[in-house]
Design a protein around this motif. Structure first.
Motif, mmCIF file in Angstrom:
data_model
loop_
_atom_site.group_PDB
_atom_site.id
_atom_site.type_symbol
_atom_site.label_atom_id
_atom_site.label_comp_id
_atom_site.label_asym_id
_atom_site.label_seq_id
_atom_site.Cartn_x
_atom_site.Cartn_y
_atom_site.Cartn_z
ATOM 1 N N GLN A 60 -6.782 7.005 3.746
ATOM 2 C CA GLN A 60 -5.961 5.817 3.948
ATOM 3 C C GLN A 60 -6.473 4.749 3.000
ATOM 4 O O GLN A 60 -7.685 4.568 2.857
ATOM 5 N N ARG A 107 3.671 4.697 11.952
ATOM 6 C CA ARG A 107 4.850 3.839 11.779
ATOM 7 C C ARG A 107 4.441 2.389 11.545
ATOM 8 O O ARG A 107 5.041 1.690 10.714
ATOM 9 N N THR A 108 3.421 1.935 12.238
ATOM 10 C CA THR A 108 2.916 0.574 12.020
ATOM 11 C C THR A 108 2.357 0.442 10.609
ATOM 12 O O THR A 108 2.628 -0.552 9.922
ATOM 13 N N MET A 109 1.590 1.431 10.168
ATOM 14 C CA MET A 109 1.060 1.411 8.801
ATOM 15 C C MET A 109 2.196 1.293 7.790
ATOM 16 O O MET A 109 2.126 0.508 6.849
ATOM 17 N N GLN A 110 3.245 2.064 7.992
ATOM 18 C CA GLN A 110 4.388 2.050 7.081
ATOM 19 C C GLN A 110 5.032 0.668 7.023
ATOM 20 O O GLN A 110 5.468 0.220 5.966
ATOM 21 N N SER A 111 5.088 -0.007 8.158
ATOM 22 C CA SER A 111 5.742 -1.315 8.202
ATOM 23 C C SER A 111 4.910 -2.404 7.532
ATOM 24 O O SER A 111 5.436 -3.450 7.176
ATOM 25 N N GLU A 112 3.610 -2.173 7.365
ATOM 26 C CA GLU A 112 2.734 -3.187 6.793
ATOM 27 C C GLU A 112 2.846 -3.304 5.275
ATOM 28 O O GLU A 112 2.434 -4.311 4.711
ATOM 29 N N GLY A 113 3.329 -2.290 4.625
ATOM 30 C CA GLY A 113 3.568 -2.366 3.186
ATOM 31 C C GLY A 113 2.364 -2.123 2.293
ATOM 32 O O GLY A 113 2.479 -1.457 1.285
ATOM 33 N N THR A 135 -5.798 0.639 1.950
ATOM 34 C CA THR A 135 -5.141 -0.625 2.255
ATOM 35 C C THR A 135 -5.487 -1.616 1.160
ATOM 36 O O THR A 135 -6.660 -1.737 0.779
ATOM 37 N N ASN A 184 -0.522 -0.718 3.352
ATOM 38 C CA ASN A 184 -1.368 0.220 4.073
ATOM 39 C C ASN A 184 -0.767 1.618 3.900
ATOM 40 O O ASN A 184 0.334 1.881 4.370
ATOM 41 N N HIS A 185 -1.497 2.506 3.234
ATOM 42 C CA HIS A 185 -0.912 3.788 2.818
ATOM 43 C C HIS A 185 -1.746 4.984 3.267
ATOM 44 O O HIS A 185 -2.965 4.986 3.107
ATOM 45 N N ILE A 226 -5.876 -5.378 0.001
ATOM 46 C CA ILE A 226 -6.184 -6.609 0.717
ATOM 47 C C ILE A 226 -6.271 -7.777 -0.252
ATOM 48 O O ILE A 226 -7.088 -7.759 -1.180
#
Length: 147
Positions: free
Chosen positions: A65, A41-47, A67, A49-50, A69
């Motif tokens: 995963q 859920r945190t990953m999803q909120s970061e935008g 990300t 980070n997949h 940057i």
């Protein structure tokens, strides 16, 4: 036929199973399942980070995963950072890892990245050969510190 797609919360238990199905993961992936769901859920909120999963015939058989940057170094070069690359043990040796890395590269290019980078544990000598065969160079030394 392999389908690469964004992972969902429903995929998290299968991804954790892939992480456990590994010489290192079986010793370090032992957290309560709720911890993994919270992290997803945190990953999803970061935008940027997949979680990406590879599915074939309705079965999740690979994941990674990625990300994206933003960076000031190297002329403000945007980077794609790959983590948690896994292919189900029963499916290794079938070029799924190669397809996974091609998918990651395509996603990184589409996100405007000029560098695709990853780290891998020193004991994963097979993985080192695999990444080098795909054009990655062991150009840096990575350090980690547990907090």
């Amino acid at each position: 036929m392999m389908i690469w797609r964004e992972g969902t919360e429903a995929d998290v238990p299968a991804v954790v199973a892939l992480l456990l199905d590994d010489e290192l993961g079986k010793w370090r992936e032992n957290a309560d399942p709720s911890v993994y769901l919270s992290a997803f859920r945190t990953m999803q909120s970061e935008g940027a980070n997949h979680l990406i999963v590879g599915e074939e015939g309705g079965e999740l058989i690979a994941c990674y995963q990625i990300t994206f940057i933003a960076s000031l170094s190297l002329g403000a070069t945007r980077r794609g950072q790959i983590e948690g690359v896994r292919v189900a043990a029963s499916r290794r040796g079938q070029r799924i890892g190669e397809a996974l890395m091609k998918d990651a590269e395509a996603r990184a290019r589409a996100a405007g990245c000029a560098i695709l980078q990853l780290t891998t544990n020193k004991i994963r000598t097979d993985a080192h050969r695999f990444y080098e065969r795909l054009g990655f160079t062991p150009s840096h030394i990575g350090y980690k510190k547990s907090l």
